[in-house]
Scaffold this motif. Sequence first.
Motif, PDB file in Angstrom:
ATOM      1  N   ALA A   4     -31.532 -27.230  42.228  1.00 45.18           N
ATOM      2  CA  ALA A   4     -32.031 -26.585  41.162  1.00 45.18           C
ATOM      3  C   ALA A   4     -33.101 -25.470  41.645  1.00 45.18           C
ATOM      4  N   VAL A   5     -33.946 -26.008  42.581  1.00 45.75           N
ATOM      5  CA  VAL A   5     -34.814 -25.313  43.478  1.00 45.75           C
ATOM      6  C   VAL A   5     -34.025 -23.813  43.979  1.00 45.75           C
ATOM      7  N   ALA A   9     -34.582 -20.135  42.737  1.00 49.03           N
ATOM      8  CA  ALA A   9     -35.201 -19.271  43.874  1.00 49.03           C
ATOM      9  C   ALA A   9     -34.155 -18.270  44.049  1.00 49.03           C
ATOM     10  N   SER A  10     -32.932 -18.574  44.271  1.00 44.96           N
ATOM     11  CA  SER A  10     -31.844 -17.488  44.542  1.00 44.96           C
ATOM     12  C   SER A  10     -31.738 -16.592  43.539  1.00 44.96           C
ATOM     13  N   ILE A  12     -34.249 -15.768  41.364  1.00 49.49           N
ATOM     14  CA  ILE A  12     -35.544 -14.919  41.351  1.00 49.49           C
ATOM     15  C   ILE A  12     -35.322 -13.842  42.469  1.00 49.49           C
ATOM     16  N   ALA A  13     -34.909 -14.212  43.756  1.00 49.28           N
ATOM     17  CA  ALA A  13     -34.686 -13.216  44.894  1.00 49.28           C
ATOM     18  C   ALA A  13     -33.844 -12.224  44.485  1.00 49.28           C
ATOM     19  N   LEU A  14     -32.605 -12.777  43.929  1.00 49.69           N
ATOM     20  CA  LEU A  14     -31.674 -11.512  43.667  1.00 49.69           C
ATOM     21  C   LEU A  14     -32.399 -10.662  42.462  1.00 49.69           C
ATOM     22  N   THR A  15     -32.959 -11.247  41.602  1.00 48.84           N
ATOM     23  CA  THR A  15     -33.556 -10.350  40.704  1.00 48.84           C
ATOM     24  C   THR A  15     -34.630  -9.229  41.132  1.00 48.84           C
ATOM     25  N   ALA A  16     -35.505  -9.873  42.418  1.00 47.36           N
ATOM     26  CA  ALA A  16     -36.494  -9.097  42.949  1.00 47.36           C
ATOM     27  C   ALA A  16     -35.959  -8.138  43.877  1.00 47.36           C
ATOM     28  N   PHE A  17     -34.767  -8.205  44.466  1.00 48.35           N
ATOM     29  CA  PHE A  17     -34.334  -7.363  45.360  1.00 48.35           C
ATOM     30  C   PHE A  17     -32.959  -6.723  44.754  1.00 48.35           C
ATOM     31  N   HIS A  18     -32.514  -6.661  43.583  1.00 45.45           N
ATOM     32  CA  HIS A  18     -31.282  -6.235  43.001  1.00 45.45           C
ATOM     33  C   HIS A  18     -31.015  -4.576  43.526  1.00 45.45           C
ATOM     34  N   TRP A  32     -22.139 -16.228  40.173  1.00 53.32           N
ATOM     35  CA  TRP A  32     -22.063 -17.578  40.824  1.00 53.32           C
ATOM     36  C   TRP A  32     -23.240 -18.184  40.255  1.00 53.32           C
ATOM     37  N   LEU A  33     -24.385 -17.429  40.496  1.00 56.20           N
ATOM     38  CA  LEU A  33     -25.735 -18.612  40.330  1.00 56.20           C
ATOM     39  C   LEU A  33     -25.510 -18.796  38.522  1.00 56.20           C
ATOM     40  N   VAL A  34     -25.104 -17.895  37.800  1.00 52.49           N
ATOM     41  CA  VAL A  34     -25.281 -18.155  36.315  1.00 52.49           C
ATOM     42  C   VAL A  34     -24.246 -19.024  36.065  1.00 52.49           C
ATOM     43  N   ALA A  35     -23.066 -19.410  36.784  1.00 53.16           N
ATOM     44  CA  ALA A  35     -22.228 -20.399  36.615  1.00 53.16           C
ATOM     45  C   ALA A  35     -22.866 -21.825  37.000  1.00 53.16           C
TER      46      ALA A  35
END
Length: 84
Positions: A4-5, A9-10, A12-18, A32-35
């Motif tokens: 879950a973490v 965390a992934s 948040i990181a993907l959103t922050a550095f999109h 992949w993260l959404v699934a």
Amino acid sequence: MAIAVLIYASWIALTAFHAQVPLPVLVVLGGWLVAWQGSLQHETIHGHPTGVGRIDSAIGFAPLSLWLPYRLYRRSHLAHHAPR
């Protein structure tokens, strides 16, 4: 719990550095993260990973897909498993 973490965390990181991530990579990783988070939500509805309803609900609460609120998903999914 570590998964879950990792998922959140992934995300948040993907959103922050999109802006720094190439679009095809962003689409694949985001999908992949959404699934994966959808699978995590499903498990929390069935009492995993902790078996404590409030904690499991807190873990699965955030709808990363922005499609279906957790409470509605939980209610409809449990109705799906109810004996007829």
